[in-house]
Write a protein that holds these residues in place. Structure first.
Motif, mmCIF file in Angstrom:
data_model
loop_
_atom_site.group_PDB
_atom_site.id
_atom_site.type_symbol
_atom_site.label_atom_id
_atom_site.label_comp_id
_atom_site.label_asym_id
_atom_site.label_seq_id
_atom_site.Cartn_x
_atom_site.Cartn_y
_atom_site.Cartn_z
ATOM 1 N N GLY A 110 0.812 -1.210 0.000
ATOM 2 C CA GLY A 110 0.000 0.000 0.000
ATOM 3 C C GLY A 110 0.845 1.259 0.000
ATOM 4 O O GLY A 110 0.551 2.219 -0.718
ATOM 5 N N PHE A 111 1.917 1.258 0.784
ATOM 6 C CA PHE A 111 2.787 2.435 0.813
ATOM 7 C C PHE A 111 3.559 2.597 -0.493
ATOM 8 O O PHE A 111 3.987 3.703 -0.825
ATOM 9 N N LEU A 112 3.745 1.506 -1.240
ATOM 10 C CA LEU A 112 4.352 1.640 -2.564
ATOM 11 C C LEU A 112 3.464 2.466 -3.489
ATOM 12 O O LEU A 112 3.961 3.211 -4.338
ATOM 13 N N LEU A 113 2.148 2.343 -3.339
ATOM 14 C CA LEU A 113 1.229 3.110 -4.177
ATOM 15 C C LEU A 113 1.299 4.600 -3.883
ATOM 16 O O LEU A 113 0.972 5.420 -4.739
ATOM 17 N N THR A 114 1.705 4.970 -2.676
ATOM 18 C CA THR A 114 1.756 6.389 -2.329
ATOM 19 C C THR A 114 2.962 7.088 -2.930
ATOM 20 O O THR A 114 3.018 8.321 -2.936
#
Length: 514
Positions: A413-417
């Motif tokens: 999920g933090f990769l998407l940010t």
């Protein structure tokens, strides 16, 4: 002599800038300049009556992207978005549009390209020791010579209509606008053409040659108007390319800040305090998978009380349900996630489903173990024991898998940010909790083993000794059953000093009454 040479030197130094500013004012250029905390954003334009728009953009490169669009709002606007290319020293131009206040997608066939020439450059350059995006763009066949209002044409081809404006098809890229789009046409006689502008966040890094690269929500946006009638020349040959391509010398000319739609008429620029939904989603999911659930496990093993453990797991289930709902809502605002096809989303749905299933298993196991018991030492009734053991064998490893999958999915999920700092903080948090959980469980197991040995020594009951309970069953067998139940976490600790598996002293058998 020296006193006379100093003013002359200053005059010689600043004379080119004065002449350039004068040429910009006199050669059909309208320019908008707005100061932000990151640096000035500049948009200067010249229209050729034979159909083309030429514009120059400067924007602070500290922001991950910059954009200017035609119109009074995002919906349906033709938006030019700029960000660093793969190498980081150039700019990528992409024409985009959107159906609302969501991430715009690349629209094919805009006929807008970067151009350069003598005195005209595109890229990321320092201006007053600050890096800026610098872009010079030519949009072909976008100026309408007949009307004094903005007109539209459609990208859908139709051989039976002469009013349809055909544009060449560009190679398809990721996150392309999926619907037929109506391109705006500018009027060279319009004295107050509406534009929008925006700057991306500063805590993201974006480098891509992809015209459909994902961009995060803007940190600042606003509206302005340009007098296009003062920025018009007859043909493209008369465009003042060198004056239009100058950097760092611009001032507001024939421009006015403001001019949005509806409530946005009351302000010219606005700092964006939105994007809270993604933050809340991350907080709920991270606090559940990295804090609540692991602490609940330690709590159960340390004090061996089911109720506090169940309460924490129930709170965690509420958090993941609310977090999932907010995540779906937030995902609908971005091209990457609106189709619910990212690994983070798919794994997230699976993790939430198994989390709820895991909670149901725990409740079922507890209810079965609470049914009336017929053996000493609170051993589970023989009829219920196989079911409880089966649920236990599913419940424990499934919980471990959920924790691992949830932690890994959080990283996805933090990769998407596209926020590297958040990824580092999250990785450090997960590593700290994982090490702490292993250490805590190892210590608890060692303490329990030591306590069990001490209880056995104080009880004075050998492993081979036998007692009969009130049902005539050997106490040794009951003791082993109850001990196994406790090791599975489905019984509470006995009072200190009693034999393992007993909650009361063994009851001697009574003689049968004949």
């Amino acid at each position: 002599m020296k006193s006379q040479s100093l003013p002359s030197a200053v005059f010689v130094i600043f004379l080119p800038f004065v002449l350039l500013a004068a040429s910009q004012a006199e050669t059909g250029i309208s320019s908008f300049v707005h100061a932000t905390q990151y640096g000035n954003i500049t948009f200067a334009a010249t229209l050729a009556r034979d159909g083309d728009l030429f514009f120059h953009l400067e924007a602070p490169a500290a922001n991950s992207w910059a954009a200017v669009g035609i119109g009074e709002g995002m919906k349906g606007s033709l938006i030019w978005v700029f960000y660093r290319n793969d190498e980081g020293n150039g700019v990528t131009l992409c024409s985009r549009t959107t159906d609302g206040n969501v991430e715009p997608a690349h629209v094919e066939g805009s006929n807008c390209v970067l151009y350069d020439g003598p005195g005209v450059e595109n890229g990321v350059f320092p201006i007053n020791e600050t890096d800026f995006f610098v872009a010079n763009v030519r949009c072909k066949d976008i100026v309408s010579p007949k009307s004094n209002t903005t007109t539209v044409v459609t990208t859908t081809t139709n051989s039976n209509s002469n009013e349809v404006h055909k544009r060449p098809t560009l190679p398809r890229v990721e996150y392309t606008y999926p619907h037929p789009y109506i391109f705006p046409k500018l009027s060279s006689a319009n004295p107050s053409q509406a534009f929008i502008f925006a700057l991306g966040p500063t805590d993201r890094k974006l480098r891509s040659n992809n015209k459909g690269a994902p961009i995060r929500r803007h940190s600042l946006y606003g509206h302005f108007r340009l007098d296009l009638s003062a920025a018009t020349v007859s043909t493209a040959a008369e465009v003042p390319y060198e004056a239009l391509g100058a950097t760092g010398t611009w001032q507001n000319r024939h421009a006015q800040l403001g001019g949005g739609l509806g409530a946005e008429k009351n302000y010219s620029t606005k700092r964006d305090r939105g994007g809270w939904e993604g933050t809340i989603h991350a907080i709920l999911m991270t606090s559940t998978m990295v804090i609540l659930f692991p602490v609940g496990v330690v709590f159960l093993r340390l004090v061996e009380k089911v109720r506090p453990h169940a309460v924490m797991q129930a709170i965690g289930c509420v958090f993941v349900i609310v977090g999932m709902a907010i995540g779906i809502w937030a995902g609908g605002k971005y091209n990457q996630t609106k189709r619910i096809s990212q690994p983070h989303q798919i794994i997230g749905f699976v993790v939430v489903a198994f989390t709820l299933f895991q909670f149901t298993l725990g409740i079922s196991q507890h209810l079965l173990s609470k049914k009336p018991r017929q053996h000493a030492g609170n051993a589970i009734h023989p009829k219920n024991r196989p079911n409880v053991v089966l649920l236990r064998r599913i419940h424990v490893p499934l919980g471990s898998l959920i924790l691992i999958a949830g932690a890994v999915n959080g990283f996805l999920g933090f990769l998407l940010t596209a926020n590297e700092s958040l990824r580092i903080i999250y990785a450090a948090m997960v590593g700290f909790v994982a090490v702490g959980l292993v250490v805590a469980l190892t210590w608890i197991r060692a303490v329990k083993r030591k306590e069990r040995r001490r209880i056995e020594e104080r009880s004075g009951i050998d492993e081979g000794s036998t007692y009969q309970n009130k049902d005539g069953v050997e106490a040794e067998k009951d003791q082993r059953i109850a001990q196994g139940d406790r090791e599975m976490g489905i019984l509470e600790m006995p009072p200190y000093g009693l034999p393992l598996g007993y909650s009361a002293p063994p009851v001697p058998s009574r003689p049968e009454i004949v």
